[in-house]
Scaffold this active site. Structure first.
Site, PDB file in Angstrom:
ATOM      1  N   CYS A 186      37.179  35.038  48.807  1.00 42.94           N
ATOM      2  CA  CYS A 186      37.724  35.003  50.173  1.00 42.94           C
ATOM      3  C   CYS A 186      36.651  35.403  51.177  1.00 42.94           C
ATOM      4  O   CYS A 186      36.536  34.800  52.253  1.00 42.94           O
ATOM      5  CB  CYS A 186      38.906  35.961  50.318  1.00 42.94           C
ATOM      6  SG  CYS A 186      40.319  35.576  49.279  1.00 42.94           S
ATOM      7  N   CYS A 200      39.045  40.378  47.909  1.00 41.32           N
ATOM      8  CA  CYS A 200      38.811  39.119  47.194  1.00 41.32           C
ATOM      9  C   CYS A 200      37.406  38.591  47.492  1.00 41.32           C
ATOM     10  O   CYS A 200      37.126  38.175  48.620  1.00 41.32           O
ATOM     11  CB  CYS A 200      39.886  38.117  47.631  1.00 41.32           C
ATOM     12  SG  CYS A 200      39.572  36.407  47.164  1.00 41.32           S
TER      13      CYS A 200
END
Length: 105
Positions: A32, A29
């Site tokens: 993230c 991600c």
């Protein structure tokens, strides 16, 4: 330094009644990965007042299911064993602080 939570250690931290911040993330991600250093900075600044860490949703599924994590990054904020706040998406450091500071008072 931010803790690396497992499902078990996250549940233990939540049940302790302390202020707990859990960053739900995954290594694939992009947002993230950008948020990760901010969570580390938050842990360095507030680690003596709160348990702050990350949980990899690909490796640990109980917390993900229990708190209905549908998008990442999601940050969960707990106090007295209860989920009191959550954020979804990439945030600035000042926004993270803004969610945490009221829980510390």
């Amino acid at each position: 330094m931010a803790k690396e939570f497992t499902d078990a250690s996250a549940k233990e931290a939540i049940e302790s009644g302390k202020v707990v911040v859990i960053d739900c993330w995954a290594p694939w991600c992009g947002p993230c990965l950008k948020l990760g250093p901010l969570v580390e900075e938050l842990a360095e600044k507030y680690g003596d007042k709160a348990e702050i860490g990350k949980i990899n949703i690909d490796e640990e599924g109980d917390i993900t299911a229990e708190y209905a994590i549908r998008s990442i990054p999601t940050i969960l904020f707990f106090k007295d064993g209860q989920l009191v706040d959550r954020t979804v998406g990439l945030l600035k450091f000042s926004d993270l602080e803004g969610h945490l500071q009221p829980l510390l008072g």
